[in-house]
Every structure is written in C-alpha cells, then in structure tokens.
Design an enzyme around this catalytic site. Sequence first.
Site, PDB file in Angstrom:
ATOM      1  N   ASP A  82       8.664   1.226   1.386  1.00  0.00           N
ATOM      2  CA  ASP A  82       9.891   1.773   1.974  1.00  0.00           C
ATOM      3  C   ASP A  82       9.749   3.229   2.396  1.00  0.00           C
ATOM      4  O   ASP A  82       8.978   3.987   1.812  1.00  0.00           O
ATOM      5  CB  ASP A  82      11.045   1.682   0.969  1.00  0.00           C
ATOM      6  CG  ASP A  82      11.404   0.249   0.648  1.00  0.00           C
ATOM      7  OD1 ASP A  82      10.931  -0.657   1.373  1.00  0.00           O
ATOM      8  OD2 ASP A  82      12.132   0.030  -0.337  1.00  0.00           O
ATOM      9  N   ASP A  84      11.127   6.079   1.835  1.00  0.00           N
ATOM     10  CA  ASP A  84      11.869   7.056   1.045  1.00  0.00           C
ATOM     11  C   ASP A  84      10.909   7.619   0.007  1.00  0.00           C
ATOM     12  O   ASP A  84       9.734   7.252  -0.039  1.00  0.00           O
ATOM     13  CB  ASP A  84      13.131   6.445   0.425  1.00  0.00           C
ATOM     14  CG  ASP A  84      12.826   5.252  -0.454  1.00  0.00           C
ATOM     15  OD1 ASP A  84      11.659   5.075  -0.871  1.00  0.00           O
ATOM     16  OD2 ASP A  84      13.751   4.468  -0.745  1.00  0.00           O
ATOM     17  N   GLU A  86      10.568   7.213  -3.217  1.00  0.00           N
ATOM     18  CA  GLU A  86       9.929   6.260  -4.126  1.00  0.00           C
ATOM     19  C   GLU A  86       8.899   5.421  -3.379  1.00  0.00           C
ATOM     20  O   GLU A  86       7.826   5.130  -3.900  1.00  0.00           O
ATOM     21  CB  GLU A  86      10.980   5.368  -4.789  1.00  0.00           C
ATOM     22  CG  GLU A  86      12.003   6.110  -5.639  1.00  0.00           C
ATOM     23  CD  GLU A  86      11.405   6.840  -6.845  1.00  0.00           C
ATOM     24  OE1 GLU A  86      10.424   6.349  -7.435  1.00  0.00           O
ATOM     25  OE2 GLU A  86      11.927   7.925  -7.184  1.00  0.00           O
ATOM     26  N   TYR A 284      18.274  -6.973   2.577  1.00  0.00           N
ATOM     27  CA  TYR A 284      18.041  -6.398   1.266  1.00  0.00           C
ATOM     28  C   TYR A 284      19.320  -5.876   0.622  1.00  0.00           C
ATOM     29  O   TYR A 284      20.143  -5.251   1.273  1.00  0.00           O
ATOM     30  CB  TYR A 284      17.026  -5.261   1.403  1.00  0.00           C
ATOM     31  CG  TYR A 284      16.411  -4.905   0.096  1.00  0.00           C
ATOM     32  CD1 TYR A 284      15.773  -5.883  -0.648  1.00  0.00           C
ATOM     33  CD2 TYR A 284      16.470  -3.619  -0.398  1.00  0.00           C
ATOM     34  CE1 TYR A 284      15.216  -5.574  -1.862  1.00  0.00           C
ATOM     35  CE2 TYR A 284      15.914  -3.300  -1.595  1.00  0.00           C
ATOM     36  CZ  TYR A 284      15.285  -4.283  -2.332  1.00  0.00           C
ATOM     37  OH  TYR A 284      14.745  -3.976  -3.525  1.00  0.00           O
ATOM     38  N   ARG A 286      19.688  -3.837  -2.132  1.00  0.00           N
ATOM     39  CA  ARG A 286      19.735  -2.510  -2.765  1.00  0.00           C
ATOM     40  C   ARG A 286      19.583  -1.466  -1.675  1.00  0.00           C
ATOM     41  O   ARG A 286      18.486  -1.092  -1.293  1.00  0.00           O
ATOM     42  CB  ARG A 286      18.629  -2.391  -3.813  1.00  0.00           C
ATOM     43  CG  ARG A 286      18.877  -3.268  -5.030  1.00  0.00           C
ATOM     44  CD  ARG A 286      17.881  -3.031  -6.130  1.00  0.00           C
ATOM     45  NE  ARG A 286      16.683  -3.830  -5.941  1.00  0.00           N
ATOM     46  CZ  ARG A 286      16.468  -5.017  -6.518  1.00  0.00           C
ATOM     47  NH1 ARG A 286      17.376  -5.550  -7.312  1.00  0.00           N
ATOM     48  NH2 ARG A 286      15.357  -5.668  -6.288  1.00  0.00           N
ATOM     49  N   HIS A 329      16.750   1.161   4.121  1.00  0.00           N
ATOM     50  CA  HIS A 329      17.062  -0.194   4.567  1.00  0.00           C
ATOM     51  C   HIS A 329      18.303  -0.205   5.428  1.00  0.00           C
ATOM     52  O   HIS A 329      18.957   0.808   5.601  1.00  0.00           O
ATOM     53  CB  HIS A 329      17.294  -1.093   3.354  1.00  0.00           C
ATOM     54  CG  HIS A 329      16.176  -1.089   2.376  1.00  0.00           C
ATOM     55  ND1 HIS A 329      16.159  -0.260   1.283  1.00  0.00           N
ATOM     56  CD2 HIS A 329      15.026  -1.792   2.343  1.00  0.00           C
ATOM     57  CE1 HIS A 329      15.035  -0.455   0.610  1.00  0.00           C
ATOM     58  NE2 HIS A 329      14.325  -1.376   1.227  1.00  0.00           N
TER      59      HIS A 329
END
Length: 785
Positions: A82, A84, A86, A284, A286, A329
């Site tokens: 992803d 971001d 993280e 997605y 989350r 997302h």
Amino acid sequence: MAKNLLIVESPAKAKTIEGYLGPDFLVKSSYGHIRDLVKGDDAIDIENAFSQKYEVPSEKKAVVEELKRLAKKAEIIWLATDEDREGEAISWHLAEVLKLPDDKIKRIVFHEITKPAILSAIQNPRQIDYDLVRAQQARRVLDRLVGFELSPVLWKKVKPSLSAGRVQSVAVRLIVEREREINAFTAEAQFRVTAVFRVDGKAVLKAELPRRFRQVEEAEEFLASCISAEFKVNSLEVRPAKRSPAAPFTTSTLQQEASRKLGFSVSRTMLVAQKLYESGKITYMRTDSVNLSDTALEGARQEISKAYGDKYHKLRQYKTKSASAQEAHEAIRPTYFGQHTVEGDAAAQRLYELIWKRAIASQMSEAQFEKTSVKIGISTREEELQAEGEVLKFDGFLKVYMESTDEEDENTSEVKGMLPPLNQGQSLELEQMQATERFSRSPARYTEASLVKKLEELGIGRPSTYAPTISTIQKRGYVIKEDRDGKPREYRILTLPTPDKTQSLAKFPEGKIKKETATEITGAEKNKLFPSDVGAVVNDFLMQHFNGIMDYNFTASVEKEFDEIAQGMKEWTRMLEDFYGPFHKNVEETIENAGKATGERELGLDPVSGKRVAVRIGRYGPFVQLGESSEEEKPRYASLRGSQSIETIGLEEALELFKLPKKIGSFEEKEMQVNIGRFGPYIQHDKKFYSIPKDMEPLDIAEEKAIEIILEKRKKDAEKTIKTFEENPDVKVLNGRWGPFIAFGKQNVKIPKGTDPASLSYEDCVKLSEEAKANPKSKPKRKKS
DNA sequence: CAGTGAGCGAGCTTCCGCTTGACTT
C-alpha cells in the site's frame, strides 16, 4: 518460471491482480507486516540511536520462506504494498528479509485494483522511499516505548497485567470523562407548549411555541390566557430545501452505520465485511478514504441511469476531511454496482445491501423539498405558535438510502408531514393545547461505533485498529459494554381540553386546566460503554503523571512530526530523542515518587458500629472496607456489585453489601445461603449453586422462596437430562445449547456424529471421555514456556 | 459461580498497525 514476482499485502488482492497480468507475473501476498520488533525489552537500543531488533514471528515464517524461494528465482521483484507509511515499511522489510538487491527491486503503487491502474503503475516504478520508512519506524518505536514503559508503571502502582498506550489510554479517557459528565449532570425541566388546530373540521395542524417555560406557573398562566383567545394564521412561508447524500463508506462510517441500522458491534461489522471482500463483492474494508475510482464512478452512473433514470444521477467527488487520513485505498463500495444483493448469511446480505445503497446514493442527485413555516397569532398574547411542514418534491438519493443519526432528539424525530391548505389571515379553531414537562438530556454515553467516530475525529488509531482497540480496553477491564435499566421519572402535563369537540374552547365552562402526572423511563441504556473502577483509577493516575501522552492532541502532534520525517525535513532519531528524554525521566520519577493508586474514597462512619467505611479497588476489583486493620480486629470486606462504582456509591448502599452472605434457613437438612458471585446473585445449598432470577432482590429471598428456586432448577435439569448411569452419578448425557453432549464430571465430551445419544452406555462414555482427553483442543496460544 | 484484600519473591503481563486463518464451545 515467471520472471516477475509481484508482492501485495492482501491475498485477495493478489488473486485479482494475477488475472490482470500475463504469465510473466507471479503475484503473491505478504499477509501484512512480515516482521515486528522482538517481544521483550531489548527490541530497541536507546543508547545506540534507537536501533531496532526485528524478528519474523512464527506464524509468518512459512510466508516468508515461500517468498524467499520465489524471489530467488525471479528477475524482478515488484513491491506493490500500500501507498502509505506502513505499506512502505512492509516493502522495506521485504527487501531486508528476502535480501533483495536494489537492482532487482521495483516499488510500485496503485489506488484501485483495475487492469489499467496496475499496468500504469508498472510503467512508473520507483525505489523504496526511505524517509517514509523512517517515519514508520519512528511511529513503531514511539508506540513500543510508550506502551512498554507505561504499562509496567501500572503493574507497580495499580495492579498487574494492565496496559497503557498512545491509543487505548486516550480511548479510556474519553469514556471515563463522559461518564463523569453524565454523573455531574442535573436535568433541567422546562414546559413545552404544543397545540393542535382544526382545519375544515378535522384536527390536523400541529404547532409549537418556540419558547419554553421554566416554571409550571408560567406554563399554566400561558394556557389560561389562551382560553378565550382567537387564533389565526399570521404568516405563511414556503421555501424550497434540498438534502444531499452522504459520502460512501470508510471503515469508521461503515462501523457507525452498521451499528445504528443493523445493531452490529464493530468487530462483527469487520468480520462480515472481510468475508465480502474475500469473495470479491466489495473493495477493501479498512480504509479512511471517501474517494471513488473513475471506473467506480462510471459503474455507479450506469447503474443509476439503468435502474432509476438519468435525472437521478449526479457525479460527486468526495474529499476526505480527516487530516490523518492516509488514503491508500478507495472508499468501501461494491465491486460491481450491477449486483444489488449477494448470497450468503443474513448478516452478509444486510451489510452488502447497506454498502451498495450508500455507494449508489453517493452518486445520486439531491432530494428536493418544499418547506412551509406557519406562524400562528394568539389574540391575547404577543407570542406566536409555529408549525412546520415538509413536502418531498423529488426524492433523488432518498430513493435508495437514508443516513441515520446517533441522536434521536425528540424534537427532530417527529417526521414532518404535509400541512393542510392554509391562507394568510385564516382563523383557526383550537382542538387542544398542552404544556408538557420536558427534561434536558445529559451527554450520551459512547457506543463502540460512536467511540470510533470520536477517535477518528481526533486522528487517533487507524482503520485496521479501531475494532481491536475497542476489544482491548474491554479485555483489560477498563470498559464494560452493557445494558442498564432506566429509572422511572414523573413529568407533568397541563391540558386545555375541549370537553365537547363541537364546542369551541371559548365556550368551555370554566376553562379549567387539567393537571396530570405521567411517568417515563429515563436513563435506560443498551450496549453502551461504561468505565469500570479500574479504568477510572488508571485514567486518573495517567492523567496525573503522564499528561502529555493523555492529551487528546498528542497523536496529532506526533503525526505532524512523522510527516516531517517522511518529507525528509526531520531526523527521526532526533524526534525520538526529544520525546524519550523527558518521557523516560517522568517514568522514573513516577516509579520513585508516586504512591499506589487505589481510588480510595472515605464514605463516613457506620452508624451502628461507628467504624470507618471506605471504598477502593483491590486485586479482585472494587470493594468496601468496614473498620480499620488492627491487632485485635480485622476489617470486614465486601465486593461491589453489578453497576456499582466506587465513585458514586453512597454510605448506605455500601453498608447494604455486608448483609450478604446471609443464611436463610435449611432444606433437606442442609443450610441455604444467599450471596452474590461473579455471575450475579445465587443460593448455595449442599455444595451446589442456584442462580437467582434477575428480577428478584436477593436480600428479600426467604426460606420458602429459596426452596422453590432449588426445586425449579432441579426440574429444569431433569428435563435436560437424557440419560444417567448407576455406575457413576457424575456422568450424564445432557441436552445442551448445541445439542446433546456427555457431562463427565467437569469435562464436557462431544458425541460423535451419527451416534444416538440415548443408546450410549456408560462404557461408551468413558471411552469417549478418554479419547477427548488424549486429543486436547489445541488452542492457538502464542507462547513459550 | 464461595472466600479473599499483609508482605515476600519468582516469573509473568504490556504497545500499535498491517494482514488472515484455525479454532469450537
């Protein structure tokens, strides 16, 4: 063998993407993070520039081994985690753990899982962004330092196994403070005047006086002055109004709406959404983004035109409000708008329907109304009554979806309907006028979902952690989710009646005002979050000693610094040093100087014995102590019950607790005793326990009633029993909640499929029990002894 | 399914965020 290995975070994503790419690509998933800081206290070397020790947790070993194997054979490894903080860190960990040389890595990102988006991402690879990785490391290290230094302080000063952290402690704070606001709140009464008028002989027009009366005398005087009054329409205003749809769901809004409309807990919502995602029904789940991809916008447009017509469509692009959003997302939406429903269990169907409607509605036109406000003059008064009506002119998005609200305010919950045709200056005939006593309402207790909403507003926590955070604070015993009964409250109603409907009010004999009292239930709660005493004591302790961490802006301010690190404007070790220095000093000082936190409160003296009565929390929870500890005499102790709290309990109520356990006679030559245990009040008799029904007050139960309860329970048990054995009275075949099973002493044994429970012999039971013992249920418990 | 509540000491607990299973009562 594929030349390219592409790694994403989620296996469901991997499957979809594999279909878009040719045989040259092998698409695999990392299943989220593949490494974490080692468990213990030596994960971070503070002296050595906060260097970190990572390990691959055992449940991730297989994934990592497989990726290693595939990476070796591949020419290029595409890190597609992803976009971001993280996600970037996951890519970096992959590069490290899989030992990927820089020239084999291509880092790519995409915001939607469509073929063109992925192909274009592949055209635009970059390298790992190390600033972003460092920002993540700073976040990770800070959270570990805070959590693993603060928690042990609580073990010393409050009790073992407690926890504290940047997110959970603030969540508890919100709940504790809200509870105190509610306790400190005193409801104020006001009289609200409403009137019903007859138009064309029918009672139809409802109006209300905008002002409220504090005193009953004022309300009475107002009504009295209306007895011989004439009423007429002073003004009539018609104006158009419109309402727009809400943005499509994010994790937080989905949790809120599923809670309000479907009654789901946040964890249930996430579980069901996960299944919908895995089966390809929704995007997605989350996410903090309200953005819809171009393909989604087009899909929604087509579906709306087809199902409702072009005039129902309006292209809308939503912007995410929350500053903390990372937007890796899309918003949560159906994968295919053409699919209005899904198969599966009821929960999945209902949640899907909610997601579909919300996403479709977000691309639909406004609803249009015509609002009418009427002002009604009273010949004997200055004040005017007001009536409001609403007519829907064009339903727009309301055709599919209506957002609900947390507050069910009595003033807005009344659906505004149509008004009868009226003219300016028209005289109105009063049917009835009432002044009803209404009370102001305390702030609302949090539900799981409204707590998530608040946390999101404060920028605390992430979509992936809302549900786990809420279960953590409950697991620690800081917070309890429960129902509480309300209390009856009286309120007054003053009525100007027309005894005979054909008679006008002015002719009503003495114009007497009828005074009544009615009763309502107030303060009843369902599935609300209440702080426990431990939660409150821990909160107060942390507030006193670690104000900075508990500040509602703490996360927001460190997030700002993480952003600066991500942009290469700030050294991550510098940021951590600045934070850790004072923080750690504070920890040491607190361990050194702070006393034990017990929340002790003195309630006064026992009028009977003259001994001191105090409440506090101990190892086993909140309790009352009667008397002081001394050589000659020991104090007496009693645990608090149910919803009692050391913060609010009074002297009298506390002393009541010493009336239990109470002996209440005997039955079958054995003593009976009432008491209150972990699961509520019970009667103890002959080493057995019989719970007392909820609606009975345990202190009121006498011998006769107790025997009745015991016999009742025995009867019920007998009904449940399929078979008993002479060989051993401890072994029984019983009908349980999930079907028949063998109760073998304290062990419950499953009956194999296809076996008739009634045909089991004692030997069969022994055999089955031993088999069950030999194959104990393996619990997925992480640990090493 | 009770009761208990001092103090000692060994050895344990604990964070947040990213993912999905394998568990059944």
